[in-house]
Scaffold this motif. Structure first.
Motif, PDB file in Angstrom:
ATOM      1  N   ALA A 280      37.659  35.630  41.421  1.00 17.39           N
ATOM      2  CA  ALA A 280      36.813  34.958  39.833  1.00 17.39           C
ATOM      3  C   ALA A 280      36.819  35.906  38.683  1.00 17.39           C
ATOM      4  N   ALA A 281      37.079  36.444  37.998  1.00 17.29           N
ATOM      5  CA  ALA A 281      37.015  37.626  36.840  1.00 17.29           C
ATOM      6  C   ALA A 281      37.787  37.892  36.338  1.00 17.29           C
ATOM      7  N   THR A 282      39.002  37.463  37.319  1.00 15.65           N
ATOM      8  CA  THR A 282      40.321  38.350  36.651  1.00 15.65           C
ATOM      9  C   THR A 282      39.678  37.506  34.896  1.00 15.65           C
ATOM     10  N   GLU A 283      41.082  37.892  34.014  1.00 22.31           N
ATOM     11  CA  GLU A 283      41.875  37.516  32.886  1.00 22.31           C
ATOM     12  C   GLU A 283      42.634  37.453  32.563  1.00 22.31           C
ATOM     13  N   THR A 284      43.804  37.161  33.228  1.00 21.13           N
ATOM     14  CA  THR A 284      44.710  37.337  33.236  1.00 21.13           C
ATOM     15  C   THR A 284      45.259  35.055  33.163  1.00 21.13           C
ATOM     16  N   GLY A 285      45.644  34.657  32.076  1.00 21.80           N
ATOM     17  CA  GLY A 285      45.657  33.779  31.748  1.00 21.80           C
ATOM     18  C   GLY A 285      44.680  33.355  30.534  1.00 21.80           C
ATOM     19  N   LEU A 286      43.876  33.886  30.423  1.00 17.92           N
ATOM     20  CA  LEU A 286      42.655  33.315  29.377  1.00 17.92           C
ATOM     21  C   LEU A 286      42.339  32.033  29.500  1.00 17.92           C
ATOM     22  N   GLY A 287      41.753  32.459  31.368  1.00 19.04           N
ATOM     23  CA  GLY A 287      40.470  31.118  30.912  1.00 19.04           C
ATOM     24  C   GLY A 287      41.725  29.602  31.058  1.00 19.04           C
ATOM     25  N   LEU A 288      42.967  30.030  30.423  1.00 21.49           N
ATOM     26  CA  LEU A 288      43.472  28.216  30.599  1.00 21.49           C
ATOM     27  C   LEU A 288      43.345  27.097  31.670  1.00 21.49           C
TER      28      LEU A 288
ATOM     29  N   ILE B  67      36.310  30.603  61.020  1.00 20.35           N
ATOM     30  CA  ILE B  67      35.009  31.322  61.663  1.00 20.35           C
ATOM     31  C   ILE B  67      34.467  32.918  61.351  1.00 20.35           C
ATOM     32  N   LEU B  68      33.700  32.479  59.920  1.00 22.13           N
ATOM     33  CA  LEU B  68      33.671  33.985  59.351  1.00 22.13           C
ATOM     34  C   LEU B  68      32.918  33.796  58.603  1.00 22.13           C
ATOM     35  N   GLU B  69      31.412  34.976  57.960  1.00 17.82           N
ATOM     36  CA  GLU B  69      30.233  34.860  57.335  1.00 17.82           C
ATOM     37  C   GLU B  69      31.288  35.521  56.646  1.00 17.82           C
ATOM     38  N   PRO B  70      31.729  34.691  54.918  1.00 15.70           N
ATOM     39  CA  PRO B  70      32.690  35.528  53.375  1.00 15.70           C
ATOM     40  C   PRO B  70      32.074  36.522  53.069  1.00 15.70           C
ATOM     41  N   GLN B  71      30.081  36.653  52.753  1.00 15.64           N
ATOM     42  CA  GLN B  71      29.423  37.825  52.336  1.00 15.64           C
ATOM     43  C   GLN B  71      29.513  38.469  52.937  1.00 15.64           C
ATOM     44  N   THR B  72      29.703  38.876  54.240  1.00 17.33           N
ATOM     45  CA  THR B  72      29.427  39.562  55.563  1.00 17.33           C
ATOM     46  C   THR B  72      31.054  39.969  55.882  1.00 17.33           C
TER      47      THR B  72
ATOM     48  N   GLU C 298      32.546  42.614  43.469  1.00 19.59           N
ATOM     49  CA  GLU C 298      31.194  41.231  43.728  1.00 19.59           C
ATOM     50  C   GLU C 298      32.180  40.820  43.106  1.00 19.59           C
ATOM     51  N   THR C 299      33.066  40.587  42.604  1.00 20.30           N
ATOM     52  CA  THR C 299      34.042  39.489  41.459  1.00 20.30           C
ATOM     53  C   THR C 299      34.532  38.847  43.101  1.00 20.30           C
ATOM     54  N   TRP C 300      35.145  39.431  43.594  1.00 20.33           N
ATOM     55  CA  TRP C 300      36.075  38.500  44.604  1.00 20.33           C
ATOM     56  C   TRP C 300      35.257  37.400  45.864  1.00 20.33           C
ATOM     57  N   ARG C 301      35.945  36.852  45.927  1.00 18.47           N
ATOM     58  CA  ARG C 301      35.832  35.542  47.234  1.00 18.47           C
ATOM     59  C   ARG C 301      36.144  35.600  47.917  1.00 18.47           C
ATOM     60  N   LEU C 302      36.501  35.190  49.272  1.00 20.73           N
ATOM     61  CA  LEU C 302      37.127  35.649  50.603  1.00 20.73           C
ATOM     62  C   LEU C 302      37.158  34.149  50.233  1.00 20.73           C
ATOM     63  N   VAL C 303      38.841  33.348  50.669  1.00 16.43           N
ATOM     64  CA  VAL C 303      39.253  32.415  50.863  1.00 16.43           C
ATOM     65  C   VAL C 303      40.286  32.000  52.675  1.00 16.43           C
ATOM     66  N   ALA C 304      40.394  33.349  52.684  1.00 16.90           N
ATOM     67  CA  ALA C 304      41.466  33.411  53.763  1.00 16.90           C
ATOM     68  C   ALA C 304      41.017  34.473  54.681  1.00 16.90           C
TER      69      ALA C 304
END
Length: 212
Positions: free
Chosen positions: A114-122, A158-163, A172-178
């Motif tokens: 979520a914190a990637t700077e690539t693309g500069l938010g475009l 069937i998992l808890e992403p934070q776990t 911390e800025t990475w969020r589990l998708v798959a």
């Protein structure tokens, strides 16, 4: 060099690939060829992404202790999910095989940075969720490349992403998708697993397009 011309035979094979992409839960334990896996990951990196942000982060989970922790988390979440159904449906649920975590030779956790700077938010100021959607596109590209090479892929939700994030000690800025299980399938079948085992009826609607 101009774009390639895709003939009818290729289009037929492409449609077959889409149909045979089915989620796999039953894997052989023999290893996956490393070059083949890398080729599939290269395909994933060719996915479209909002603002060319490329926010996907693939983590191969090879440590046995971490794999056991992920599997244990699945078991707990799976039991909790079963408890949410009535007795008859819960019994059917418990009879389903919903993950190949213990058998699959390759585990891939796929995160969205979520914190990637690539693309500069475009392109994502008003729809920040498109970062995660971009990761899903990368997963699909990986999946189709794997299936075309005889590999099966199973998406474990069937998992808890934070776990899982804590188990893998990712930023911390990475969020589990798959969370993907990858390997050679024990069996091949065209129909969805949940239809085969009576969880839901066969869907005969085909594609649906709404007009407005």
């Amino acid at each position: 060099m101009g774009p390639p011309a895709f003939d009818d035979a290729f289009l037929h094979d492409l449609d077959a690939l889409f149909a045979w992409r089915r989620d796999v839960r039953r894997f052989r334990t023999d290893p996956v060829d490393e070059a083949c896996l890398r080729t599939c990951l290269t395909a994933a990196h060719r996915a479209p992404s909002v603002g060319n942000s490329r926010p996907w982060r693939f983590v191969r989970v090879s440590d046995p202790a971490r794999r056991r922790e992920v599997s244990d988390n699945f078991s707990g979440c799976n039991a909790a999910a079963a408890a949410g159904y009535d007795a008859d449906r819960a019994a059917r649920y418990r009879g389903l095989k919903l993950a190949g975590l213990r058998e699959a030779p390759v585990h891939l956790a796929v995160f969205c940075d979520a914190a990637t700077e690539t693309g500069l938010g475009l392109g994502r100021a008003s729809m920040p969720e498109t970062l995660a959607y971009s990761v899903v596109g990368a997963v699909q590209c990986f999946w189709l490349a794997a299936r075309a090479r005889g590999l099966g892929v199973g998406w474990v939700s069937i998992l808890e992403p934070q776990t899982v994030s804590a188990i893998l000690a990712v930023p911390e800025t990475w969020r589990l998708v798959a969370y993907l299980c990858v390997g050679h399938p024990v069996e091949e079948h065209l129909d969805p697993e949940l239809e085969r085992h009576g969880w839901q009826p066969e869907d005969k609607r085909g594609s649906t397009l709404y007009e407005r």
